[in-house]
Design a protein around this motif. Sequence first.
Motif, PDB file in Angstrom:
ATOM      1  N   UNK A 166       0.933  -0.880  -0.353  1.00 11.92           N
ATOM      2  CA  UNK A 166       0.059   0.188   0.149  1.00 11.92           C
ATOM      3  C   UNK A 166       0.711   1.527  -0.403  1.00 11.92           C
ATOM      4  N   UNK A 167       0.814   2.063  -1.074  1.00  9.92           N
ATOM      5  CA  UNK A 167       1.295   3.393  -1.158  1.00  9.92           C
ATOM      6  C   UNK A 167       0.731   5.013  -0.986  1.00  9.92           C
ATOM      7  N   UNK A 168       1.979   5.436  -0.238  1.00 10.60           N
ATOM      8  CA  UNK A 168       1.120   6.838   0.509  1.00 10.60           C
ATOM      9  C   UNK A 168       2.153   7.626   0.274  1.00 10.60           C
ATOM     10  N   UNK A 175       5.655   6.482   0.825  1.00  9.48           N
ATOM     11  CA  UNK A 175       5.411   4.889   2.078  1.00  9.48           C
ATOM     12  C   UNK A 175       5.001   4.120   1.887  1.00  9.48           C
ATOM     13  N   UNK A 176       5.585   3.149   1.018  1.00 10.78           N
ATOM     14  CA  UNK A 176       5.347   1.584   0.556  1.00 10.78           C
ATOM     15  C   UNK A 176       5.238   0.369   2.102  1.00 10.78           C
ATOM     16  N   UNK A 177       3.712   0.419   2.680  1.00  9.02           N
ATOM     17  CA  UNK A 177       3.557  -0.851   3.566  1.00  9.02           C
ATOM     18  C   UNK A 177       3.539  -1.905   3.546  1.00  9.02           C
ATOM     19  N   UNK A 178       4.599  -2.807   3.696  1.00 10.34           N
ATOM     20  CA  UNK A 178       3.940  -4.537   3.252  1.00 10.34           C
ATOM     21  C   UNK A 178       2.735  -4.492   4.177  1.00 10.34           C
ATOM     22  N   UNK A 179       1.559  -5.877   4.095  1.00 15.57           N
ATOM     23  CA  UNK A 179       0.804  -5.964   5.268  1.00 15.57           C
ATOM     24  C   UNK A 179       1.858  -6.823   6.279  1.00 15.57           C
ATOM     25  N   UNK A 180       3.155  -7.470   6.273  1.00 15.97           N
ATOM     26  CA  UNK A 180       3.720  -7.485   7.810  1.00 15.97           C
ATOM     27  C   UNK A 180       4.446  -6.522   7.994  1.00 15.97           C
ATOM     28  N   UNK A 201       3.316   5.723  -7.752  1.00 15.65           N
ATOM     29  CA  UNK A 201       4.140   7.136  -7.849  1.00 15.65           C
ATOM     30  C   UNK A 201       4.675   7.942  -9.313  1.00 15.65           C
ATOM     31  N   UNK A 202       4.878   9.198  -9.481  1.00 18.12           N
ATOM     32  CA  UNK A 202       5.395   9.807 -10.178  1.00 18.12           C
ATOM     33  C   UNK A 202       6.323  10.791 -10.179  1.00 18.12           C
ATOM     34  N   UNK A 203       7.292  10.851 -10.191  1.00 17.01           N
ATOM     35  CA  UNK A 203       7.736  12.212 -10.196  1.00 17.01           C
ATOM     36  C   UNK A 203       8.881  12.788 -10.471  1.00 17.01           C
TER      37      UNK A 203
END
Length: 642
Positions: A166-168, A175-180, A201-203
């Motif tokens: 999940x990216x935010x 910030x990229x978070x895995x369920x673990x 994301x795009x930068x």
Amino acid sequence: MLRNKHNIFTITAMVLVAVISQSCSKASASSERRYDFPNIFDISYTPDTLHRHYGLFTDAGSWIGFTPPEKDKWINGFCGPYSIDMNRREWLAKCAVTVSGMDSGISLKDSVCYYPGELVISSEYKNGAITQRLNFIDANTMLLTIDNSLPGGLAFTGDGWAAEMKLSQTGNSVISVHPTGETVVITFPQNVKLNVDNGNYQANAPHQNRSYVSVAFFCSPEEAYAGLNKSVDVLENPLSALESNKLRWEGYLTSTLRDDMPAEYDRIAVKAMTTLASNHRAARGGLLHDGIIPSHAVGYFVGLWAWDSWRFCAGAASFDPELAKNNIRAMFDYQQPDGMIIDCIYTDPAENNARDSKPPLVCWAVDKIYEATGDKEFLAEMYPQLMSYYKWWYAKRDHDRNGMCEYGSTDGTLEAAAWESGMDNAIRFDDVEMLANDGYDDAWSMNQESVDLNAYLAHECGFLKKFAGILGEKFDAPDYGDKVADYFFDSRRNFFFDRKIKDSTFVGDPGCEAYTMLWTGIATPEQVAKMMPLLTDTAKFSTYIPFPTVAADNPKYNPRGYWRGPIWLDQTYFAISGLRNYGYDDLADAYTRQVFDRLEGLKEGLPIHENYDTHTGKPLKAPHFSWSASHLIMLYKEYTGK
């Protein structure tokens, strides 16, 4: 003088390096010694499955790694990160940061290069080039340096995020978070326009000749948010961060390399040192101190084993003694009340194995650290624990109380007892039975006393006496070192063997356990002289790669049989180093050259493996293997060139 003796080898190696260098991106105009060793490993791999890889670029104890892309599956970025933890190993992204010129078109030529501590990829275009360098600043933080000679700006995006990620966006960080809970944080400078949307994301960055991006990894989102400032600091002071990386690796190389060795042997030493550095893992979960794992490339080897650790620490002591100290501390964090050091430990303590210990070489490793550092405080810290472990062997692994110990287990199983020997399926254990030791319900022994175990214990005893003298302590422990040589030497066959407890008969056929008697210096010169016909027989132990785990003409010899035939470099080292103890330096050097010159891929890009075929030098089990690397360093350090 040594170079004069090997000038042909040196010239060959220089030509090889020159050829290799042509396929690498040009290194900066720098005196950094790492750039003398291009393509130290070939680990190119573009992920096409969640769990597969053949080795990673990883450093500084990080729990993630990267690969350069394959040329026929090119991605303009470093593939990864890949999560290394044993219980969850997968690619978190196919490529977390791809880089492209806004008006670059299709690349005309792509190349990759793995230098010690630095991974480089480069793409050439009609109107310029983009070169990317990846360095680990610490266990959490990596710095991506992008040199851009194209006229326009750069565009960044991710490719192939793991489905559950999940990216935010927080500030100028992704910030990229895995369920673990594992979290990847990508941070851009403030002049980069960042947008996170639709799972990616795009930068976009304005034109600069050099740009920086920070990539960080954390075990949880809470750690990630707490560590955001570090990523910002690195981007604000990139030259300082890169200087730190440079100094660390220059220190590694300076401490490892000699100034009198052939260039091709220098390359082997650097490959071995880089293997140990790549297998460094920072404290995490149940691993309370940093340590070196056997191999980051094999899932079941992501933990710390006792005798593996002692070997790794002996190899790492010269270039990273603090890591070596912490690796020893990590194992002793789980020392049992009776003094036992358990077999292996993991990030999840529920996976730890306390059914057995491992052969005792820890005082040897501590002495290597002491000789490299002169750190008496570390000796004082470890001495009581070392004594407790040493005494444990005589309390719970000496069935008949005669001062000669046996391998065994806490649960009475032969499986665990074989593990305790470290030579799981060795021929000498084919007919073993287990015996309960009186007075304990957690102490079982094999029904044979092992020559290598008692040689190790005699060796450890010598180091403990040395430490006691340095620290002003009174040595108060069993000492049977003066009895070991005669007890285990079969004067009929002129070789060392295990002995059965019941009737003291010698066990089995000639095998590598006898090398330990030479390496520890326990054998008498007369005994070694009598062993030489067997040791130098090309049909038995003086094979294409010298000193297999069992004589090569044994009917039970199996070229792929784990401890029943293949070459394990620790055992080969014990034999070669042991020959030096008795004045056979010329022979020891000749055998060292056989190892260095004949192991397949050792001078090229193949990783160092767990073991090798005796007759061909082909690699067998796990790649990127630490204990093979550690003993290659020691062979390199002890080589005299005679």
